[in-house]
Design an enzyme around this catalytic site. Structure first.
Site, short mmCIF file in Angstrom:
data_model
loop_
_atom_site.label_atom_id
_atom_site.label_comp_id
_atom_site.label_asym_id
_atom_site.label_seq_id
_atom_site.Cartn_x
_atom_site.Cartn_y
_atom_site.Cartn_z
N CYS A 8 0.87 -1.18 0.00
CA CYS A 8 0.00 0.00 0.00
C CYS A 8 0.90 1.23 0.00
O CYS A 8 2.08 1.14 -0.31
CB CYS A 8 -0.99 -0.02 1.17
SG CYS A 8 -0.24 0.13 2.80
N ARG A 14 -3.28 -0.77 5.48
CA ARG A 14 -3.87 -1.83 4.66
C ARG A 14 -2.93 -3.00 4.37
O ARG A 14 -3.33 -4.16 4.51
CB ARG A 14 -4.36 -1.26 3.32
CG ARG A 14 -5.53 -0.32 3.48
CD ARG A 14 -5.87 0.35 2.16
NE ARG A 14 -4.74 1.20 1.75
CZ ARG A 14 -4.60 1.73 0.56
NH1 ARG A 14 -5.50 1.51 -0.38
NH2 ARG A 14 -3.56 2.49 0.27
N ASP A 122 -8.46 3.43 1.72
CA ASP A 122 -7.41 3.63 2.70
C ASP A 122 -8.00 4.17 4.01
O ASP A 122 -8.48 5.31 4.06
CB ASP A 122 -6.39 4.63 2.15
CG ASP A 122 -5.13 4.72 2.98
OD1 ASP A 122 -5.15 4.30 4.17
OD2 ASP A 122 -4.12 5.21 2.46
#
Length: 149
Positions: A8, A14, A122
């Protein structure tokens, strides 16, 4: 051995969530010896700890994790891993830049494994760690079904 790295932006929300969810699914299937699973970020502030929101969501869902700090994706990771999985399309673009392209077709978008060409939002910006967890769980289950064959 199947080698997977989740990627990410910063490697604090994440991608570590995906790392620990995938490790948990693999362990429940008794396949730990068959997989190497890590995570990294395209723009990680190296040494930044796992986000508290990610830790809370993993605890809430009984997913074991260890405290860790962020690390950067490197060009060398391309040769080390079989699957390089971006959590959103901008991550995938950055991964291709970092790795010098994708000549072996090893870079993927997470939700593509579940047949949904879309990003995992996100939670650093949305603060919705539960939604990210749900998407990551769906993506990891679909990936495991493919990777264990």
């Amino acid at each position: 051995m199947t080698k997977i790295i989740f990627v990410c932006f910063g490697n604090i929300c994440r991608s570590p969530m995906a790392e620990f969810v995938m490790k948990h699914l693999v362990a429940r299937a008794g396949l730990e010896k068959n997989f190497l699973i890590e995570s990294a970020g395209c723009h990680a502030a190296v040494g930044t700890p796992l986000s508290e929101g990610t830790a809370r969501e993993l605890k809430k869902n009984n997913v074991p994790f260890t405290r860790r700090t962020s690390k950067l994706l490197t060009a060398e990771d391309y040769s080390r891993f079989d699957y390089l999985i971006g959590l959103d399309r901008s991550n995938v673009r950055d991964m291709k830049d970092i790795c010098g392209g994708d000549p072996d077709k090893k870079i993927f978008l997470m939700m593509d494994f579940a047949g949904e060409h879309r990003d995992v939002d996100d939670p650093y910006y949305t603060d919705d760690y539960a939604a990210s967890y749900r998407d990551i769980l769906i993506g990891c289950k679909a990936l495991l079904a493919i990777a264990e064959k």
